[in-house]
Design a protein around this motif. Structure first.
Motif, PDB file in Angstrom:
ATOM      1  N   LEU A 187       0.821  -1.216   0.000  1.00 44.45           N
ATOM      2  CA  LEU A 187       0.000   0.000   0.000  1.00 44.45           C
ATOM      3  C   LEU A 187       0.855   1.266   0.000  1.00 44.45           C
ATOM      4  O   LEU A 187       0.416   2.311  -0.486  1.00 44.45           O
ATOM      5  CB  LEU A 187      -0.936  -0.010   1.206  1.00 44.45           C
ATOM      6  CG  LEU A 187      -2.025  -1.098   1.177  1.00 44.45           C
ATOM      7  CD1 LEU A 187      -2.820  -1.091   2.466  1.00 44.45           C
ATOM      8  CD2 LEU A 187      -2.943  -0.909  -0.019  1.00 44.45           C
ATOM      9  N   ARG A 188       2.058   1.195   0.571  1.00 44.34           N
ATOM     10  CA  ARG A 188       2.969   2.353   0.527  1.00 44.34           C
ATOM     11  C   ARG A 188       3.475   2.601  -0.890  1.00 44.34           C
ATOM     12  O   ARG A 188       3.616   3.738  -1.327  1.00 44.34           O
ATOM     13  CB  ARG A 188       4.166   2.126   1.450  1.00 44.34           C
ATOM     14  CG  ARG A 188       3.885   2.271   2.926  1.00 44.34           C
ATOM     15  CD  ARG A 188       5.166   2.301   3.725  1.00 44.34           C
ATOM     16  NE  ARG A 188       4.896   2.111   5.131  1.00 44.34           N
ATOM     17  CZ  ARG A 188       5.076   0.980   5.812  1.00 44.34           C
ATOM     18  NH1 ARG A 188       5.560  -0.075   5.172  1.00 44.34           N
ATOM     19  NH2 ARG A 188       4.781   0.895   7.085  1.00 44.34           N
ATOM     20  N   LEU A 189       3.787   1.525  -1.596  1.00 44.93           N
ATOM     21  CA  LEU A 189       4.438   1.652  -2.897  1.00 44.93           C
ATOM     22  C   LEU A 189       3.460   1.908  -4.043  1.00 44.93           C
ATOM     23  O   LEU A 189       3.815   2.573  -5.023  1.00 44.93           O
ATOM     24  CB  LEU A 189       5.245   0.384  -3.194  1.00 44.93           C
ATOM     25  CG  LEU A 189       6.526   0.205  -2.376  1.00 44.93           C
ATOM     26  CD1 LEU A 189       7.051  -1.219  -2.511  1.00 44.93           C
ATOM     27  CD2 LEU A 189       7.595   1.197  -2.802  1.00 44.93           C
ATOM     28  N   LEU A 190       2.234   1.408  -3.937  1.00 40.29           N
ATOM     29  CA  LEU A 190       1.294   1.512  -5.051  1.00 40.29           C
ATOM     30  C   LEU A 190       1.012   2.948  -5.497  1.00 40.29           C
ATOM     31  O   LEU A 190       1.083   3.249  -6.698  1.00 40.29           O
ATOM     32  CB  LEU A 190      -0.013   0.794  -4.705  1.00 40.29           C
ATOM     33  CG  LEU A 190      -0.027  -0.718  -4.919  1.00 40.29           C
ATOM     34  CD1 LEU A 190      -1.345  -1.320  -4.444  1.00 40.29           C
ATOM     35  CD2 LEU A 190       0.221  -1.074  -6.378  1.00 40.29           C
ATOM     36  N   PRO A 191       0.681   3.891  -4.577  1.00 34.76           N
ATOM     37  CA  PRO A 191       0.434   5.272  -5.029  1.00 34.76           C
ATOM     38  C   PRO A 191       1.661   5.896  -5.677  1.00 34.76           C
ATOM     39  O   PRO A 191       1.547   6.620  -6.678  1.00 34.76           O
ATOM     40  CB  PRO A 191       0.053   6.013  -3.741  1.00 34.76           C
ATOM     41  CG  PRO A 191      -0.351   4.949  -2.776  1.00 34.76           C
ATOM     42  CD  PRO A 191       0.473   3.761  -3.123  1.00 34.76           C
ATOM     43  N   CYS A 192       2.833   5.624  -5.118  1.00 36.62           N
ATOM     44  CA  CYS A 192       4.080   6.164  -5.685  1.00 36.62           C
ATOM     45  C   CYS A 192       4.312   5.596  -7.077  1.00 36.62           C
ATOM     46  O   CYS A 192       4.750   6.305  -7.993  1.00 36.62           O
ATOM     47  CB  CYS A 192       5.259   5.827  -4.775  1.00 36.62           C
ATOM     48  SG  CYS A 192       5.092   6.454  -3.089  1.00 36.62           S
ATOM     49  N   MET A 193       4.027   4.304  -7.241  1.00 30.79           N
ATOM     50  CA  MET A 193       4.190   3.670  -8.539  1.00 30.79           C
ATOM     51  C   MET A 193       3.260   4.298  -9.577  1.00 30.79           C
ATOM     52  O   MET A 193       3.648   4.527 -10.727  1.00 30.79           O
ATOM     53  CB  MET A 193       3.911   2.176  -8.426  1.00 30.79           C
ATOM     54  CG  MET A 193       4.108   1.406  -9.717  1.00 30.79           C
ATOM     55  SD  MET A 193       3.698  -0.343  -9.527  1.00 30.79           S
ATOM     56  CE  MET A 193       1.927  -0.243  -9.292  1.00 30.79           C
ATOM     57  N   ALA A 194       2.021   4.624  -9.171  1.00 35.47           N
ATOM     58  CA  ALA A 194       1.060   5.247 -10.083  1.00 35.47           C
ATOM     59  C   ALA A 194       1.551   6.613 -10.541  1.00 35.47           C
ATOM     60  O   ALA A 194       1.462   6.967 -11.723  1.00 35.47           O
ATOM     61  CB  ALA A 194      -0.302   5.361  -9.398  1.00 35.47           C
ATOM     62  N   VAL A 195       2.091   7.398  -9.596  1.00 34.22           N
ATOM     63  CA  VAL A 195       2.655   8.710  -9.941  1.00 34.22           C
ATOM     64  C   VAL A 195       3.828   8.540 -10.898  1.00 34.22           C
ATOM     65  O   VAL A 195       3.965   9.266 -11.888  1.00 34.22           O
ATOM     66  CB  VAL A 195       3.092   9.458  -8.669  1.00 34.22           C
ATOM     67  CG1 VAL A 195       3.863  10.725  -9.028  1.00 34.22           C
ATOM     68  CG2 VAL A 195       1.883   9.803  -7.805  1.00 34.22           C
ATOM     69  N   GLY A 196       4.684   7.567 -10.608  1.00 34.00           N
ATOM     70  CA  GLY A 196       5.845   7.322 -11.453  1.00 34.00           C
ATOM     71  C   GLY A 196       5.463   6.926 -12.870  1.00 34.00           C
ATOM     72  O   GLY A 196       6.087   7.366 -13.839  1.00 34.00           O
ATOM     73  N   CYS A 197       4.419   6.097 -13.009  1.00 33.60           N
ATOM     74  CA  CYS A 197       3.957   5.704 -14.347  1.00 33.60           C
ATOM     75  C   CYS A 197       3.494   6.921 -15.147  1.00 33.60           C
ATOM     76  O   CYS A 197       3.787   7.041 -16.339  1.00 33.60           O
ATOM     77  CB  CYS A 197       2.821   4.690 -14.226  1.00 33.60           C
ATOM     78  SG  CYS A 197       3.355   3.032 -13.757  1.00 33.60           S
ATOM     79  N   THR A 198       2.792   7.832 -14.467  1.00 39.66           N
ATOM     80  CA  THR A 198       2.335   9.051 -15.131  1.00 39.66           C
ATOM     81  C   THR A 198       3.511   9.902 -15.596  1.00 39.66           C
ATOM     82  O   THR A 198       3.547  10.388 -16.734  1.00 39.66           O
ATOM     83  CB  THR A 198       1.449   9.876 -14.171  1.00 39.66           C
ATOM     84  OG1 THR A 198       0.366   9.068 -13.709  1.00 39.66           O
ATOM     85  CG2 THR A 198       0.905  11.114 -14.869  1.00 39.66           C
ATOM     86  N   LEU A 199       4.501  10.072 -14.710  1.00 44.13           N
ATOM     87  CA  LEU A 199       5.701  10.826 -15.082  1.00 44.13           C
ATOM     88  C   LEU A 199       6.446  10.148 -16.222  1.00 44.13           C
ATOM     89  O   LEU A 199       6.969  10.813 -17.124  1.00 44.13           O
ATOM     90  CB  LEU A 199       6.627  10.958 -13.864  1.00 44.13           C
ATOM     91  CG  LEU A 199       6.123  11.832 -12.716  1.00 44.13           C
ATOM     92  CD1 LEU A 199       7.072  11.734 -11.525  1.00 44.13           C
ATOM     93  CD2 LEU A 199       5.974  13.278 -13.151  1.00 44.13           C
ATOM     94  N   GLY A 200       6.493   8.820 -16.186  1.00 45.55           N
ATOM     95  CA  GLY A 200       7.185   8.076 -17.234  1.00 45.55           C
ATOM     96  C   GLY A 200       6.588   8.323 -18.604  1.00 45.55           C
ATOM     97  O   GLY A 200       7.308   8.494 -19.584  1.00 45.55           O
TER      98      GLY A 200
END
Length: 203
Positions: free
Chosen positions: A32-45
């Motif tokens: 749950l800690r990593l999922l929101p960060c991963m979503a933001v990262g995908c958008t930036l990518g």
């Protein structure tokens, strides 16, 4: 346009292949800690992918992961457990690399291996990659990428080798100590970084 969708398709099968037998080992708080960060990262990518040259991104990725691997192998004394604060950069950059190159899992591995036992780290990483690939797989399917029959045939041809690799990798990790496992991953990361830099220089 062909390779990344192919990698996503194989990652989808591989991640669920790893997740199903070990789903009870998934560390939900870390997930749950990593999922929101991963979503933001995908958008930036996606944004970077549309605005930066791919060869520059290739070089930057190679330099980053090579530098981290050399640091990890060189420095003997370091914290045995990363702070939860590291979930933010690791999750974000991992998601960004996943969107750009189809491969950001090594950053999740670095973070999770420092905080969890070997089996829990592997299961949680598989869950993360599964979530990531479901989103990307859906987008590629909607775009009609998988209507390309030769691409699907190639994926089917690669599946036996991938299944063999999953079987061998699982047996290998069960036989290794946690320290040896992390060191092996680090050497593989370094080899990948050097290969990326070499590919950039050869273009």
């Amino acid at each position: 346009s062909k390779i990344v969708p192919l990698l996503v398709l194989l990652d989808f099968v591989a991640a669920f292949g790893n997740l199903l037998p070990s789903r009870r080992d998934v560390a939900k708080p870390e997930l749950l800690r990593l999922l929101p960060c991963m979503a933001v990262g995908c958008t930036l990518g996606v944004i970077f992918l549309l605005n930066l040259k791919s060869d520059l991104l290739l070089l930057l990725m190679g330099l980053f992961i090579s530098a981290y691997a050399i640091y990890s192998l060189w420095v003997k004394t370091r914290p045995t457990q990363l702070s939860v604060v590291w979930a933010l950069p690791m999750g974000t950059v991992g998601g960004m690399f996943g969107a750009l190159f189809g491969s950001g899992g090594f950053l999740y591995a670095i973070y999770l291996n420092s905080r969890l036992p070997k089996e829990a780290a592997r299961a949680t990483q598989s869950a993360l990659i599964s979530c990531s690939t479901v989103v990307r797989l859906s987008l590629f399917a909607i775009a009609g990428v998988y209507a390309d029959l030769p691409l699907l045939v190639l994926a089917v041809c690669l599946l036996p080798a991938m299944v063999l690799g999953l079987w061998f990798g699982r047996r290998l990790t069960l036989r290794l100590s946690r320290e040896a496992f992390v060191r092996l991953v680090t050497w593989l990361v370094l080899a990948s970084g050097i290969a990326l830099i070499g590919r950039y220089l050869s273009t």
